[in-house]
Scaffold this motif. Sequence first.
Motif, PDB file in Angstrom:
ATOM      1  N   ASP A 139      54.592 -19.675 -11.036  1.00 29.77           N
ATOM      2  CA  ASP A 139      56.276 -20.025 -10.320  1.00 29.77           C
ATOM      3  C   ASP A 139      57.227 -18.926 -11.769  1.00 29.77           C
ATOM      4  O   ASP A 139      58.591 -19.291 -11.672  1.00 29.77           O
ATOM      5  N   GLY A 140      56.908 -17.881 -12.809  1.00 29.22           N
ATOM      6  CA  GLY A 140      57.895 -17.100 -12.986  1.00 29.22           C
ATOM      7  C   GLY A 140      57.611 -17.660 -13.994  1.00 29.22           C
ATOM      8  O   GLY A 140      58.377 -17.306 -14.841  1.00 29.22           O
ATOM      9  N   SER A 141      57.855 -18.725 -15.158  1.00 26.49           N
ATOM     10  CA  SER A 141      57.664 -19.764 -15.962  1.00 26.49           C
ATOM     11  C   SER A 141      56.307 -18.678 -17.573  1.00 26.49           C
ATOM     12  O   SER A 141      57.560 -19.292 -17.920  1.00 26.49           O
ATOM     13  N   LEU A 142      55.895 -18.623 -16.830  1.00 25.87           N
ATOM     14  CA  LEU A 142      54.597 -17.827 -18.289  1.00 25.87           C
ATOM     15  C   LEU A 142      55.693 -16.178 -17.964  1.00 25.87           C
ATOM     16  O   LEU A 142      54.400 -15.135 -18.591  1.00 25.87           O
ATOM     17  N   GLY A 143      56.767 -16.196 -17.184  1.00 25.09           N
ATOM     18  CA  GLY A 143      57.094 -14.466 -17.281  1.00 25.09           C
ATOM     19  C   GLY A 143      58.340 -14.604 -18.401  1.00 25.09           C
ATOM     20  O   GLY A 143      58.684 -14.452 -18.794  1.00 25.09           O
ATOM     21  N   PHE A 144      57.579 -12.782 -19.117  1.00 23.50           N
ATOM     22  CA  PHE A 144      58.887 -12.676 -20.246  1.00 23.50           C
ATOM     23  C   PHE A 144      60.483 -12.269 -19.802  1.00 23.50           C
ATOM     24  O   PHE A 144      60.625 -12.179 -18.829  1.00 23.50           O
ATOM     25  N   ASN A 582      54.406 -13.388 -14.102  1.00 21.24           N
ATOM     26  CA  ASN A 582      55.418 -13.115 -13.228  1.00 21.24           C
ATOM     27  C   ASN A 582      55.391 -14.623 -12.153  1.00 21.24           C
ATOM     28  O   ASN A 582      54.109 -13.893 -11.618  1.00 21.24           O
ATOM     29  N   SER A 583      56.556 -14.847 -11.169  1.00 28.50           N
ATOM     30  CA  SER A 583      56.556 -15.638 -10.199  1.00 28.50           C
ATOM     31  C   SER A 583      55.923 -14.744  -9.207  1.00 28.50           C
ATOM     32  O   SER A 583      55.868 -13.196  -8.421  1.00 28.50           O
ATOM     33  N   VAL A 584      54.482 -14.995  -8.214  1.00 26.86           N
ATOM     34  CA  VAL A 584      54.807 -14.773  -6.823  1.00 26.86           C
ATOM     35  C   VAL A 584      55.241 -15.278  -5.704  1.00 26.86           C
ATOM     36  O   VAL A 584      54.352 -14.664  -5.128  1.00 26.86           O
ATOM     37  N   ASN A 585      56.091 -15.606  -5.480  1.00 30.51           N
ATOM     38  CA  ASN A 585      56.338 -16.855  -4.819  1.00 30.51           C
ATOM     39  C   ASN A 585      56.855 -15.165  -3.564  1.00 30.51           C
ATOM     40  O   ASN A 585      57.301 -13.969  -3.634  1.00 30.51           O
ATOM     41  N   THR A 586      57.279 -15.493  -2.694  1.00 31.80           N
ATOM     42  CA  THR A 586      58.268 -14.709  -1.376  1.00 31.80           C
ATOM     43  C   THR A 586      59.441 -13.803  -1.786  1.00 31.80           C
ATOM     44  O   THR A 586      59.439 -12.642  -1.646  1.00 31.80           O
TER      45      THR A 586
END
Length: 702
Positions: A139-144, A582-586
């Motif tokens: 969901d992007g929470s693990l993105g820098f 990063n998030s992989v949502n649309t």
Amino acid sequence: MTRINTNVSSLVAQNRLQSSNKDLNSALTRLSTGLRINSGADDPAGLIASEALRSEITGLNKSITNTQRASQIISTADSALGQVSNLLNDVRGLVVEAANSGALSADEIEANQLQIDSSLEAINRIAQTTTFQGRKLLDGSLGFQTKAGTNFGNVKDLQVDQANLGSTDKVDVSVTISKAAEQASVSLANIPAGITAESATGDLTFTSQTAAAASTVDFTLGTESFTLTADADGVAGDDLSVVVANTGASGTSPVVSKTGDEYTITLASDSTATADDIALAFNTFVDANDDDVTLTTTGGTTDVGAATLASTSLAGGADIGAATTATINLTAKEGGTASNITSIAYAEVSGTTPPTAAFDSGTGVLTVTVDDASSVTLDSIVDAINAGDDFSAAVEAGGDFTSFDPTISAGAGSNFVDGIDAGGGLAEAAVFELQGASGSEVFNVSKGTTIDELVSQINLVSDATGVKAEADGTTLNLTSTAYGSAAIVDINVISEASTGTLTAAVGAGKRTTGSDIQAKVNGIDASGKGNSLKINTSTLDLSLTVNEGSNENITFTINGGGAKFQLGSDVVGNQQARIGINSVNTARLGGTAGKLFELGSGGSAALSKDPSKAAKIVTEAIGQVTGLRGRLGAFQATTLDSNLISLNETKANLQEAESSIRDADFAQESAKLTRAQILVQSGTNVLSLANQNPQNVLSLLR
């Protein structure tokens, strides 16, 4: 010598028995525990080394557990990303199918759109629900996380894959660009511009003036009517007046006199003058005085008698009006210099109703004829000209009048000018091949093809070749749509006469390539490709794309985020690894062409609106997901798996080292035990004998 107070033999036997018992107890302890060192007294230095090794082994055991857990997390994320990839591949297939609009009905395309909508919903659901023990992974929470710095607006795309944030939990990034990426380009000089045929034009101008009017006055004497008219038209006649008085001598003829602008006609009280007599006397007077006024009568020989007339003035005079114009614009229906005719003639011929227009190709004269008496409208002349095959006409906006009387108006025509023949363009027909990074195309152009037409043809297929064209005066600039060393522009003249324009510009052909960006990231040379650069060190792994052709330095800060894994036995930065997911949502998947959500119903890249854009977006999204899976797989295979192997090997070596120091050698200890047992038994027997020696003294006393 025999002594009984001090039994030395017994003392020696006791000491040796105590030592043997100690050795026996030590052997029994080591054999029962399996350890050579059971206390610090056993081997102080060995104990210190052993405990240090035990500490390292404990840390290694946890590192192995951490690495295994990290591998499980990566495997979970990769499994979910695999499903996202499958969905994206399905979407791409639907987009390509829907582009076949000539064979698919609107209902079929709509059905494809519904499937795409469902796939997009599934991708968003996977991004939100992929977890590991409650921790969301996609969901992007693990993105820098980054903080913008200098010229950060020039960054089109930034991907931080790994970063060691150290004890400060942040890292400053400085990108120094020494050379901007460049496109490939080829210029073809002296390509003649096209000359479009132009039609000759001319004007037919009409001048109109209001006619002058004479001043008049009508009066009656007795039963006779008179009209006094100023001969000269204009308002000046309005100043004249006439009066008739009957104070003249008896029997005399009418007497005419003038004072200022007033005429006086004097009659006798018994006058028998007729109307003609009065008119004759008046006109004789004015003729003698050169006055521009005339008296007329409708009477004759009737006796006017002693009639009188109060002073009456002339009126109704009008000067000639100011000139006004109206223009009919004419244009030859065929372009070229042949339309430059000699002149336009205007004629007034009785009975020409409606007006006519005739063109004599032999003399090159267009003649417009109107009636010489009837009022004529400009629109009727326009209709007459447009009815012919040679010219078109229109009334110029702003004309001051729309109709005129030919008796008081005159038309003037101007010569037809400005007709230009078509010309310019390529000197010879040519066949040439144009190749770019995306593909090649063969163009077959004819003689006279203009530079603008070349630009149009080349740009029509620029998406297939990767080359775009632009005209700069008479220079045709061919430029790659992409940047970098992979961008090319290659023009090859296949067929053209030696006098051809393209051959003169580039010979048999010409090829150029672009150049990649050159930059340093935190002082380390980055790998450049087009407008993108990448760096991968032990502390920082990122890729960055700048605006096309940008050469401005960029700064930003990585101030958190990423999934941090403890992979070593010491809690220090170089034994930790951070990887960004990063998030992989649309809303996040996609690139410069757009984002994946735009493919949904009503979006700018929906199948019913722009399938081409949809295909580009899906391609970029597939590349992102594939790249993320590859990066996670590489991290798992090269970092985690290799670390796990290394940790296990190190653990084994350390355990062997610790065992060699601390563990008991059972063969050696068993031998020591046997020796100690024998010595204890022997020492016990010897001590018994030693204790019996003093009893020998009694034998002496007997």
